[in-house]
Design a protein around this motif. Structure first.
Motif, short mmCIF file in Angstrom:
data_model
loop_
_atom_site.label_atom_id
_atom_site.label_comp_id
_atom_site.label_asym_id
_atom_site.label_seq_id
_atom_site.Cartn_x
_atom_site.Cartn_y
_atom_site.Cartn_z
N PRO A 46 50.39 4.84 43.46
CA PRO A 46 49.01 5.33 43.51
C PRO A 46 48.49 5.80 42.15
O PRO A 46 49.11 6.60 41.47
CB PRO A 46 49.10 6.51 44.49
N GLY A 47 47.33 5.23 41.79
CA GLY A 47 46.67 5.59 40.55
C GLY A 47 47.00 4.71 39.37
O GLY A 47 46.42 4.87 38.28
N SER A 52 45.01 1.51 41.10
CA SER A 52 44.32 2.57 40.36
C SER A 52 43.34 3.34 41.23
O SER A 52 43.03 4.50 40.94
CB SER A 52 43.58 1.98 39.14
N GLU A 53 42.86 2.72 42.31
CA GLU A 53 41.91 3.41 43.20
C GLU A 53 42.60 4.02 44.42
O GLU A 53 41.92 4.57 45.30
CB GLU A 53 40.82 2.43 43.65
N VAL A 54 43.91 3.91 44.50
CA VAL A 54 44.65 4.49 45.63
C VAL A 54 44.98 5.94 45.29
O VAL A 54 45.41 6.25 44.18
CB VAL A 54 45.95 3.70 45.90
N HIS A 55 44.78 6.84 46.24
CA HIS A 55 45.03 8.26 46.01
C HIS A 55 46.34 8.69 46.66
O HIS A 55 46.91 7.99 47.48
CB HIS A 55 43.87 9.08 46.55
N GLY A 56 46.79 9.87 46.28
CA GLY A 56 48.04 10.42 46.79
C GLY A 56 49.04 10.53 45.67
O GLY A 56 49.92 9.69 45.52
N TYR A 57 48.92 11.58 44.84
CA TYR A 57 49.64 11.63 43.58
C TYR A 57 50.82 12.59 43.57
O TYR A 57 51.53 12.67 42.57
CB TYR A 57 48.68 12.03 42.44
N ASN A 163 44.37 5.43 36.43
CA ASN A 163 43.46 6.49 36.88
C ASN A 163 43.90 7.80 36.21
O ASN A 163 45.01 8.25 36.43
CB ASN A 163 43.53 6.60 38.41
N ASP A 165 43.14 10.76 36.79
CA ASP A 165 43.49 11.83 37.74
C ASP A 165 44.97 11.73 38.13
O ASP A 165 45.65 12.75 38.27
CB ASP A 165 42.62 11.74 39.00
N ALA A 166 45.46 10.52 38.31
CA ALA A 166 46.87 10.32 38.65
C ALA A 166 47.76 10.71 37.47
O ALA A 166 48.81 11.36 37.65
CB ALA A 166 47.12 8.87 39.04
N ALA A 169 47.77 14.46 37.25
CA ALA A 169 48.48 15.05 38.39
C ALA A 169 49.98 15.05 38.14
O ALA A 169 50.68 16.00 38.50
CB ALA A 169 48.16 14.28 39.67
#
Length: 258
Positions: A46-47, A52-57, A163, A165-166, A169
């Protein structure tokens, strides 16, 4: 299901995961040495990469999504291969004792406990913006020895496509997570491979004391002339012990058939 590549066939499936800033493409140079004998599923976590658009880090969320993908693909007799960041994910997933798991290969893994890192280094990683210059520096520092130019461009492209954010995180949370006391003894054979010139994760002695403390059946190898990015830098040298480990597992009779 996580985006992934598939190739090869055989009695064992390598489920290959990548380092922070990588993708399924990280394993591109190594796969031709593996897929003549075994099935290879290279994931994007994820990320990163095609996810890159998959969440859950968090480490747990990543383990959830890897597990779900393996089950949706109906894979059996798997070897989890974790590289750097995803070495931690692999060990956490193994602690769930999934029925498909036969063994683990940990390539320069992040340890189950908090990853040793100075606050200065964390601040520097947190400030990463995925510019071309930053991605070049990240790849060059990680590889230690120069990568072939074409493979260097693949790695730089991945390091820019992630991403942020990933990325952050992992820097602020995932790398700090402490699973050491939650994992306990694991019944799987494990192969841990270090790069002799890797300065990104703990060296062999520390890996033996921390990561391999969970495995009664473990082997630790150090590849000479290798930095952190072994799947890109020393693919054939990395594949040789991976294949030997898989051969050992392939000849075992699965529990359900005994």
């Amino acid at each position: 299901m996580l985006p992934h590549s598939q190739q090869g066939h055989g009695p064992i499936t390598f489920v290959l995961m990548h380092f922070l800033g990588g993708s399924h493409r990280t394993w591109g140079p190594t796969l031709p040495f593996l897929d003549r004998e075994y099935r290879c599923i290279a994931l994007n976590t994820p990320g990163f990469g095609d996810a890159s658009e998959v969440h859950g880090y968090t480490v747990e969320a990543m383990a959830d999504q890897v597990d779900e993908t393996i089950r949706q693909l109906k894979l059996e007799r798997c070897i989890l291969v974790g590289h750097s960041m995803t070495g931690k994910v692999a060990v956490v997933l193994a602690a769930r004792r999934p029925d498909y798991l036969e063994g683990l290969i940990l390539v320069a893994p992040s340890p189950p406990g908090p990853q040793p890192m100075s606050e200065e280094d964390r601040d520097q990683q947190r400030a990463y913006t995925a510019s071309r210059a930053e991605a070049e520096a990240f790849v060059d520092d990680s590889s230690f020895h120069p990568l072939p130019e074409a493979l260097r461009e693949v790695a730089i492209g991945d390091a820019q496509a992630l991403n942020l954010d990933a990325w952050r995180a992992w820097v602020d949370h995932g790398s700090r997570e402490d699973w050491q006391d939650r994992i306990g003894p694991l019944p799987y054979p494990a192969l841990l491979i270090c790069g002799a010139d890797d300065v990104q994760v703990p060296a062999a002695d520390e890996q033996r004391r921390t990561t391999l403390a969970h495995f009664a059946d473990s082997t630790l190898l150090t590849l000479p002339g290798a930095g952190h990015l072994m799947p890109l830098q020393t693919p054939q040298a990395l594949a040789v012990p991976m294949l030997a480990f898989a051969h050992r597992i392939a000849v075992r009779i699965p529990e359900g058939d005994r």
